[in-house]
Scaffold this motif. Structure first.
Motif, PDB file in Angstrom:
ATOM      1  N   LYS A  82       0.793  -1.220   0.000  1.00 16.50           N
ATOM      2  CA  LYS A  82       0.000   0.000   0.000  1.00 16.50           C
ATOM      3  C   LYS A  82       0.828   1.275   0.000  1.00 16.50           C
ATOM      4  O   LYS A  82       0.319   2.350  -0.284  1.00 16.50           O
ATOM      5  N   GLU A 138      -5.213  -6.919   7.496  1.00 13.63           N
ATOM      6  CA  GLU A 138      -4.661  -5.804   6.743  1.00 13.63           C
ATOM      7  C   GLU A 138      -3.861  -4.920   7.684  1.00 13.63           C
ATOM      8  O   GLU A 138      -4.273  -4.657   8.810  1.00 13.63           O
ATOM      9  N   ARG A 144      -2.178  -5.338   2.248  1.00 11.47           N
ATOM     10  CA  ARG A 144      -3.533  -5.874   2.276  1.00 11.47           C
ATOM     11  C   ARG A 144      -3.469  -7.310   1.757  1.00 11.47           C
ATOM     12  O   ARG A 144      -3.279  -7.540   0.573  1.00 11.47           O
TER      13      ARG A 144
END
Length: 154
Positions: A23, A96, A101
């Motif tokens: 991310k 997560e 994730r």
């Protein structure tokens, strides 16, 4: 020129592999295994266990070393020295985190187009049970140059 010592862990559950969508930071927007740089005084295995917990919430209980890969990038003098593991026994459920994730994928249907470009060259081989040594030269952080993959006999 520094060697960055890193680890990479692929968690397996039956015919599935757990990948994490990165991310933020290095590799953002790509699916990958879990791992990162080892800390001073850590062995690659200890680093792999710690990174797996930090990035996925899973506590790994059995690790098998499957590959040793060197990555170098024309854009930086450092070489990344990566020890790769399968983890087949673990406790907990994937969660997560700020960085990753997690999502399960069928091992024969991994999202290679959204992974590092080297993965499609070596990951299918270790999924067939082979142990590898490899060197990958990247022109930049996307385009792969030349590479060599050698099967280990151990």
């Amino acid at each position: 020129v520094m060697n960055k010592i890193t680890t990479l862990v692929f968690v397996r559950r039956g015919d599935e592999i757990l990948l994490g969508m990165k991310k933020r930071g290095f590799g953002e927007g790509r699916w990958n295994g879990f791992g990162g740089k080892i800390e001073p005084g850590e062995t690659p295995l200890k680093g792999a266990k710690r990174e797996l917990v930090e990035e996925s919430g899973l506590v790994g209980e059995s690790f098998e070393e499957i590959a040793h890969i060197f990555f170098d990038f024309e854009t930086t003098p450092d070489t990344t020295d990566c020890t790769v593991y399968f983890c087949d026994a673990y406790s907990g459920d994937p969660v997560e985190t700020e960085e990753m994730r997690p999502q399960w994928f069928k091992a024969n249907d991994l999202p290679y187009k959204q992974m590092w470009t080297d993965d499609k060259h070596w990951l299918p081989l270790v999924l067939q049970g082979r142990k590898l040594e490899a060197i990958f030269h990247f022109k930049d952080f996307i385009e792969l140059g030349e590479y060599t993959i050698t099967e280990r006999s151990d």
